[in-house]
Structures are given as C-alpha cells and as structure tokens.
Design a protein around this motif. Sequence first.
Motif, PDB file in Angstrom:
ATOM      1  N   LEU A 140       0.829  -1.204   0.000  1.00 19.20           N
ATOM      2  CA  LEU A 140       0.000   0.000   0.000  1.00 19.20           C
ATOM      3  C   LEU A 140       0.864   1.256   0.000  1.00 19.20           C
ATOM      4  O   LEU A 140       0.648   2.179  -0.803  1.00 19.20           O
ATOM      5  CB  LEU A 140      -0.934  -0.006   1.212  1.00 19.20           C
ATOM      6  CG  LEU A 140      -1.876   1.199   1.347  1.00 19.20           C
ATOM      7  CD1 LEU A 140      -2.747   1.350   0.109  1.00 19.20           C
ATOM      8  CD2 LEU A 140      -2.745   1.069   2.592  1.00 19.20           C
ATOM      9  N   ASN A 141       1.859   1.307   0.878  1.00 18.81           N
ATOM     10  CA  ASN A 141       2.753   2.465   0.904  1.00 18.81           C
ATOM     11  C   ASN A 141       3.615   2.531  -0.340  1.00 18.81           C
ATOM     12  O   ASN A 141       3.996   3.622  -0.789  1.00 18.81           O
ATOM     13  CB  ASN A 141       3.627   2.423   2.161  1.00 18.81           C
ATOM     14  CG  ASN A 141       2.887   2.899   3.395  1.00 18.81           C
ATOM     15  OD1 ASN A 141       1.733   3.319   3.308  1.00 18.81           O
ATOM     16  ND2 ASN A 141       3.514   2.820   4.545  1.00 18.81           N
ATOM     17  N   GLY A 151       3.254   7.203   2.844  1.00 21.77           N
ATOM     18  CA  GLY A 151       2.243   6.536   3.656  1.00 21.77           C
ATOM     19  C   GLY A 151       2.674   6.351   5.099  1.00 21.77           C
ATOM     20  O   GLY A 151       3.862   6.198   5.385  1.00 21.77           O
ATOM     21  N   PRO A 152       1.737   6.350   6.035  1.00 23.85           N
ATOM     22  CA  PRO A 152       2.072   6.182   7.455  1.00 23.85           C
ATOM     23  C   PRO A 152       2.212   4.705   7.833  1.00 23.85           C
ATOM     24  O   PRO A 152       2.013   3.813   7.000  1.00 23.85           O
ATOM     25  CB  PRO A 152       0.864   6.807   8.159  1.00 23.85           C
ATOM     26  CG  PRO A 152      -0.279   6.505   7.234  1.00 23.85           C
ATOM     27  CD  PRO A 152       0.287   6.563   5.832  1.00 23.85           C
ATOM     28  N   ALA A 153       2.532   4.470   9.078  1.00 29.47           N
ATOM     29  CA  ALA A 153       2.466   3.120   9.643  1.00 29.47           C
ATOM     30  C   ALA A 153       0.999   2.873   9.999  1.00 29.47           C
ATOM     31  O   ALA A 153       0.526   3.281  11.061  1.00 29.47           O
ATOM     32  CB  ALA A 153       3.373   2.997  10.855  1.00 29.47           C
ATOM     33  N   THR A 157      -0.451   3.801  14.013  1.00 25.25           N
ATOM     34  CA  THR A 157      -0.727   5.230  14.148  1.00 25.25           C
ATOM     35  C   THR A 157      -2.171   5.394  14.595  1.00 25.25           C
ATOM     36  O   THR A 157      -3.085   4.941  13.896  1.00 25.25           O
ATOM     37  CB  THR A 157      -0.506   5.967  12.815  1.00 25.25           C
ATOM     38  OG1 THR A 157       0.822   5.706  12.345  1.00 25.25           O
ATOM     39  CG2 THR A 157      -0.706   7.463  12.991  1.00 25.25           C
ATOM     40  N   PRO A 158      -2.426   6.023  15.753  1.00 24.75           N
ATOM     41  CA  PRO A 158      -3.798   6.083  16.278  1.00 24.75           C
ATOM     42  C   PRO A 158      -4.816   6.655  15.301  1.00 24.75           C
ATOM     43  O   PRO A 158      -5.960   6.222  15.264  1.00 24.75           O
ATOM     44  CB  PRO A 158      -3.645   6.975  17.518  1.00 24.75           C
ATOM     45  CG  PRO A 158      -2.228   6.777  17.951  1.00 24.75           C
ATOM     46  CD  PRO A 158      -1.443   6.596  16.692  1.00 24.75           C
ATOM     47  N   GLY A 159      -4.450   7.616  14.490  1.00 22.05           N
ATOM     48  CA  GLY A 159      -5.406   8.214  13.577  1.00 22.05           C
ATOM     49  C   GLY A 159      -5.796   7.327  12.410  1.00 22.05           C
ATOM     50  O   GLY A 159      -6.844   7.544  11.784  1.00 22.05           O
ATOM     51  N   PHE A 160      -4.968   6.327  12.093  1.00 26.64           N
ATOM     52  CA  PHE A 160      -5.217   5.473  10.939  1.00 26.64           C
ATOM     53  C   PHE A 160      -5.537   4.026  11.304  1.00 26.64           C
ATOM     54  O   PHE A 160      -6.091   3.300  10.484  1.00 26.64           O
ATOM     55  CB  PHE A 160      -3.985   5.472  10.007  1.00 26.64           C
ATOM     56  CG  PHE A 160      -3.680   6.798   9.402  1.00 26.64           C
ATOM     57  CD1 PHE A 160      -4.334   7.235   8.262  1.00 26.64           C
ATOM     58  CD2 PHE A 160      -2.723   7.634   9.966  1.00 26.64           C
ATOM     59  CE1 PHE A 160      -4.061   8.462   7.701  1.00 26.64           C
ATOM     60  CE2 PHE A 160      -2.429   8.867   9.409  1.00 26.64           C
ATOM     61  CZ  PHE A 160      -3.106   9.287   8.270  1.00 26.64           C
TER      62      PHE A 160
END
Length: 300
Positions: A140-141, A151-153, A157-160
């Motif tokens: 995905l990243n 792309g984030p982890a 990551t709490p938001g994702f």
Amino acid sequence: MSATAPTRARRGHDGWWPLLFVLPTMFGVVLFYLWPIVQTGYFSFTEWGAFGGQTWVGTENYRRLADEPDLGTAVVNTLVYTAIVLLGIPIAMFVASLLSRPGLRFSGFYRVLYFMPYVAMPTAVAMVWRLIYNGDFGILNWALALVGIDGPAWTSTPGFALVAVSIVGLWTSLGFAIIILSAGLKTIPPELYEASSLDGATAWRQFRSVTVPLLTPSVFFVSVITVINGFQLFDLLYALMGQGNPAIQQTQSLVYLFYNEAFLRNDKGFAAAIAMVILLIVGAVTLLQFRMQKRWVTYA
C-alpha cells in the motif's frame, strides 16, 4: 362414538411429539446461551480473587464502569468500526446486481471469490493485511510512493489504525452480503423489470425503483447481522494490531476491553459487567433496527 374417541385421543397425543423434537435444541440453547448469560450477570456483581472464588460486591463493578475512561473510547471505536463495515452493504448490493445479470458467465465462480474472505480464518486474513499495511515494505505504501505520497504506519498510528482495521472488516464481510443479496435478487419477479422497461425505465431507474425497494428485506437482514458482528470485534483487531501496538489503547473495541480486564488484569467481575453492557447495547441496537425497519423495509 367408538370411532371418534381414538381419533381425538391420537390428536391430543400428537401435540407432544413436536416438543420431543424441539427439546434437544432447546436444551442446547439453555445450556450454551441462556445459562452463560445468567451466570455472567451474577458474576458482574462479584469480585474475584487472584486464585478464584467470588465475593459479592453489589453494583460496585457498574459504578467503576461508569468512571472507566476506556469505556467511552471502546464504545466510540466499536460504533465507528460498525458504521464503516455497514458501508459495504450498498457496495454488495451493486456487486450482487452485476453478478445477477442474465447471460453473465462464471457468475458462481465470482461469488465464490467474494465469499472466500468471509470463511477464511481472521488470523490468516490479518497476517496478509499486516503485510499490505506494513509501513516499511507494504504494497500500500509502495503504491502511494509512486504518486509521491509518504504513507504512514497504518496499524500503529492512532489516527489510521481503526480505519485500517475497519477496511479489512468491510472487505471480509462483503462476501456474506453479496450472497444474501444475490439470493434476494432471485426472488424479484422478472415481469416487473419487463413492465418497467415497456414504460421506458432505464437500467438505473429499474435499479432504484424496482430492485432497491424489493431488496430491502435482505438488506435489513444483512444490516442486523453486520451490526451484531461489528459489536463482536476482537479477533481481527487482536491479530492485525498485536498486543504491544502503541495504538491499541486508542483503538480497542468493547470486546477487547473485556478481554483486557478478564484475562490480562484478571478482574473477572469487572469484565463480566463489561460483557453485560455489551449485551445490553447489542440488544438495544437490534431492537431499534426492528422498530425502524417498519419505515423502510418493503415486503412484497
């Protein structure tokens, strides 16, 4: 008189035979469903020692639960997850309509492909999606990097993290909804489509005015099952994120909170109170769904 008396006697005795066939099922329901609920309700008013044994504490566990900061977070996370998974119903309705088109080849094979994630083990599904969501080498990243996005982890990551888990839940539940809605589509008389076609209705108009209203009983059934499954979120969350994940505290569901209190903190009385709250919430939401279905479900 002699001919009718035995007949009446046989009719009277026949009334007990259905009960004999129902008794094994009722015994299983009472033993494995109703009795655990009663037992959990009793345990919610007790406090357990480290090595077993219960002490009656009344409503203390429920008072503690009202002051528990993680309870609100778990309720919100569970509701968000359930709401995102419910978005799969219109997607499944669209896919089921495409798979039910006359003349479509290999439609049964396509249904099997969609249904496979639903019957797969949640742990196996989670392991695959952990590779997809991996922040360092996940596909995905990698795809996002092709268009210049870092792309984030995703799962740490709490938001994702909650959205990432919800997308996997939507993906796995899609096959069940497609199968049920496909069966519902087969109950719609083809004469209605022929009549609407003669009246000049387009394919979109037929879908909106014929398919959707007559498919609402199946949609209602799928929505009830999806909501119940959504409130039971645990295994997918646990396997996808892991116990040492820094985002698990902000992403935990109600069932995960129950697991944390019952098996990690060994506070089984408090965990039983959480279980009863889950039961009450699921029962209230299901009752609300049955009340609201009178306004939008069309029974032919």
